[in-house]
Design a protein around this motif. Sequence first.
Motif, PDB file in Angstrom:
ATOM      1  N   ASN A  90       0.838  -1.193   0.000  1.00  0.00           N
ATOM      2  CA  ASN A  90       0.000   0.000   0.000  1.00  0.00           C
ATOM      3  C   ASN A  90       0.875   1.246   0.000  1.00  0.00           C
ATOM      4  O   ASN A  90       1.681   1.470   0.919  1.00  0.00           O
ATOM      5  CB  ASN A  90      -0.914  -0.008   1.230  1.00  0.00           C
ATOM      6  CG  ASN A  90      -1.853   1.183   1.257  1.00  0.00           C
ATOM      7  OD1 ASN A  90      -2.070   1.839   0.235  1.00  0.00           O
ATOM      8  ND2 ASN A  90      -2.416   1.467   2.426  1.00  0.00           N
ATOM      9  N   LEU A  91       0.742   2.090  -1.029  1.00  0.00           N
ATOM     10  CA  LEU A  91       1.578   3.274  -1.154  1.00  0.00           C
ATOM     11  C   LEU A  91       1.286   4.319  -0.098  1.00  0.00           C
ATOM     12  O   LEU A  91       2.107   5.216   0.131  1.00  0.00           O
ATOM     13  CB  LEU A  91       1.406   3.887  -2.556  1.00  0.00           C
ATOM     14  CG  LEU A  91       1.832   3.003  -3.727  1.00  0.00           C
ATOM     15  CD1 LEU A  91       1.620   3.738  -5.042  1.00  0.00           C
ATOM     16  CD2 LEU A  91       3.280   2.568  -3.583  1.00  0.00           C
ATOM     17  N   ASP A  92       0.135   4.249   0.555  1.00  0.00           N
ATOM     18  CA  ASP A  92      -0.212   5.200   1.601  1.00  0.00           C
ATOM     19  C   ASP A  92       0.164   4.708   2.991  1.00  0.00           C
ATOM     20  O   ASP A  92      -0.125   5.398   3.982  1.00  0.00           O
ATOM     21  CB  ASP A  92      -1.714   5.507   1.564  1.00  0.00           C
ATOM     22  CG  ASP A  92      -2.124   6.183   0.266  1.00  0.00           C
ATOM     23  OD1 ASP A  92      -1.297   6.929  -0.291  1.00  0.00           O
ATOM     24  OD2 ASP A  92      -3.261   5.962  -0.196  1.00  0.00           O
ATOM     25  N   CYS A  93       0.796   3.539   3.083  1.00  0.00           N
ATOM     26  CA  CYS A  93       1.147   2.960   4.378  1.00  0.00           C
ATOM     27  C   CYS A  93       2.552   3.403   4.779  1.00  0.00           C
ATOM     28  O   CYS A  93       3.493   3.304   3.972  1.00  0.00           O
ATOM     29  CB  CYS A  93       1.073   1.438   4.312  1.00  0.00           C
ATOM     30  SG  CYS A  93       1.534   0.621   5.862  1.00  0.00           S
ATOM     31  N   PRO A  94       2.756   3.889   5.997  1.00  0.00           N
ATOM     32  CA  PRO A  94       4.109   4.277   6.425  1.00  0.00           C
ATOM     33  C   PRO A  94       5.088   3.101   6.470  1.00  0.00           C
ATOM     34  O   PRO A  94       6.303   3.325   6.427  1.00  0.00           O
ATOM     35  CB  PRO A  94       3.883   4.860   7.821  1.00  0.00           C
ATOM     36  CG  PRO A  94       2.443   5.245   7.854  1.00  0.00           C
ATOM     37  CD  PRO A  94       1.739   4.250   6.987  1.00  0.00           C
ATOM     38  N   ALA A  95       4.587   1.863   6.551  1.00  0.00           N
ATOM     39  CA  ALA A  95       5.451   0.679   6.625  1.00  0.00           C
ATOM     40  C   ALA A  95       5.560  -0.038   5.284  1.00  0.00           C
ATOM     41  O   ALA A  95       5.945  -1.208   5.253  1.00  0.00           O
ATOM     42  CB  ALA A  95       4.925  -0.282   7.690  1.00  0.00           C
ATOM     43  N   ARG A  96       5.261   0.620   4.202  1.00  0.00           N
ATOM     44  CA  ARG A  96       5.292  -0.036   2.901  1.00  0.00           C
ATOM     45  C   ARG A  96       6.731  -0.435   2.537  1.00  0.00           C
ATOM     46  O   ARG A  96       7.695   0.280   2.834  1.00  0.00           O
ATOM     47  CB  ARG A  96       4.743   0.886   1.822  1.00  0.00           C
ATOM     48  CG  ARG A  96       5.609   2.098   1.548  1.00  0.00           C
ATOM     49  CD  ARG A  96       4.990   3.008   0.511  1.00  0.00           C
ATOM     50  NE  ARG A  96       5.878   4.121   0.171  1.00  0.00           N
ATOM     51  CZ  ARG A  96       5.541   5.123  -0.607  1.00  0.00           C
ATOM     52  NH1 ARG A  96       4.335   5.169  -1.124  1.00  0.00           N
ATOM     53  NH2 ARG A  96       6.399   6.092  -0.868  1.00  0.00           N
ATOM     54  N   GLY A  97       6.858  -1.601   1.924  1.00  0.00           N
ATOM     55  CA  GLY A  97       8.157  -2.071   1.466  1.00  0.00           C
ATOM     56  C   GLY A  97       9.096  -2.527   2.557  1.00  0.00           C
ATOM     57  O   GLY A  97      10.255  -2.836   2.267  1.00  0.00           O
ATOM     58  N   TRP A 119       8.437   5.239   2.270  1.00  0.00           N
ATOM     59  CA  TRP A 119       7.389   6.215   2.570  1.00  0.00           C
ATOM     60  C   TRP A 119       8.005   7.492   3.115  1.00  0.00           C
ATOM     61  O   TRP A 119       8.911   7.469   3.952  1.00  0.00           O
ATOM     62  CB  TRP A 119       6.418   5.634   3.592  1.00  0.00           C
ATOM     63  CG  TRP A 119       5.241   6.508   3.886  1.00  0.00           C
ATOM     64  CD1 TRP A 119       4.098   6.631   3.160  1.00  0.00           C
ATOM     65  CD2 TRP A 119       5.089   7.380   5.012  1.00  0.00           C
ATOM     66  NE1 TRP A 119       3.244   7.525   3.747  1.00  0.00           N
ATOM     67  CE2 TRP A 119       3.822   8.009   4.882  1.00  0.00           C
ATOM     68  CE3 TRP A 119       5.897   7.702   6.091  1.00  0.00           C
ATOM     69  CZ2 TRP A 119       3.357   8.924   5.817  1.00  0.00           C
ATOM     70  CZ3 TRP A 119       5.429   8.627   7.022  1.00  0.00           C
ATOM     71  CH2 TRP A 119       4.166   9.223   6.875  1.00  0.00           C
ATOM     72  N   VAL A 120       7.523   8.614   2.602  1.00  0.00           N
ATOM     73  CA  VAL A 120       7.972   9.927   3.048  1.00  0.00           C
ATOM     74  C   VAL A 120       6.761  10.682   3.573  1.00  0.00           C
ATOM     75  O   VAL A 120       5.714  10.722   2.912  1.00  0.00           O
ATOM     76  CB  VAL A 120       8.646  10.716   1.903  1.00  0.00           C
ATOM     77  CG1 VAL A 120       9.081  12.090   2.395  1.00  0.00           C
ATOM     78  CG2 VAL A 120       9.833   9.943   1.350  1.00  0.00           C
ATOM     79  N   ALA A 121       6.889  11.232   4.747  1.00  0.00           N
ATOM     80  CA  ALA A 121       5.774  11.978   5.342  1.00  0.00           C
ATOM     81  C   ALA A 121       5.400  13.155   4.452  1.00  0.00           C
ATOM     82  O   ALA A 121       6.281  13.862   3.941  1.00  0.00           O
ATOM     83  CB  ALA A 121       6.148  12.476   6.736  1.00  0.00           C
TER      84      ALA A 121
END
Length: 372
Positions: A10-17, A350-352
């Motif tokens: 999920n590209l909107d998840c802070p833990a993506r990848g 992910w970047v804030a």
Amino acid sequence: MDPQHAFCPNLDCPARGQAGRGTIRVHSQKEQRYLCMVCGHTFAATTGTPFYRLQTEPGLVLVVLSLLSWACPVQAIVATFLLDERTVAAWLQRAGQHGQQVHQHLVQQGQVELQHVQADELWVKLVGQRVWQAMALAVPSRLWLGGVISPQRDKALILALVQQVRACASSLAILVCVDGLASYVTAFQRVFREPVRTGRRGRPRLVVEPGLLIGQVVKRYAQRRVISTSQRVVRGTAQAIGSVLESTATGTGIHTAYIERLNATFRSHLAPLVRRGRAIAHTRATLEAGMWLVGVSYNWCWAHDSLRLEAPVASGRMWLERTPAMAAGLTDHPWILRDLLDYRVPPPAWVAPKRRGRPLKQLQPPPMLRAA
């Protein structure tokens, strides 16, 4: 299912990848789905692979793709497995796009010590047209660096290929051996430049890497046959080129033998590249997908005889087989095609999101209260 090796797509998840951090757990063994504990989204175990949302058994897809990478014509696959040609073409497109993503993620990250690079182009006959396929090779490790397909053999084709070479290189001080096409010299000198920063305002001046060496093999033809060849030093000196060839044990003079051998390998493993065959590709997309499938298989799955090492006496074997990716230090074991297709390329970190608008100011008391 192993949640330790899975990550949230999920590209909107802070833990993506991010794998192995305990944020993923199994959601359904029957449906083969994971659950991300951070964003709460579920995703399939095949997300990010060519098997995603396919109704066909993965084993059959794997067999078909393996046959395609070994120059089996599509017509033979259709007749043997009773499949539709459009289905086989769709599987090939999925595998080609996946192979390109894997190559960009693992090879084109500026971590390969190239030392000696050879590049060449070959023409391919399609239905109703002819295209050019340009490829590059790191000679010491036999690593395929990428390829570009274009209807014209022009500067844009060579420039796109050289940019892929630059993306792989950890050092720009390399030896380049190409044929007599002048676009190679222009493209390498344009791409292999670095800015010289002096502290002044404005764009810094770009300077060609001093360690870049370029040699050309000029061929002369008569009645479509090569009658003579000559070597030309374009950049650097003959002594510097000879020292690189000696240190890498890749010859004694300027030549393009390794890239020519790679062209022959691709022609023997990709049916549309056969000079006189009946399995001609209809579109450039099909040819490009096949090129990426064969290219990544060549790098990661196929052992090269010239790269093998003598095995220890206690092992009971004569040789230790190595793939080009092993020789380049990108892996420590040969992959199989299933490992290549199951490899999931993680999304960017992910970047804030940047806060927009005016910054919040502290509330000030009214003027009358401040005066009091």
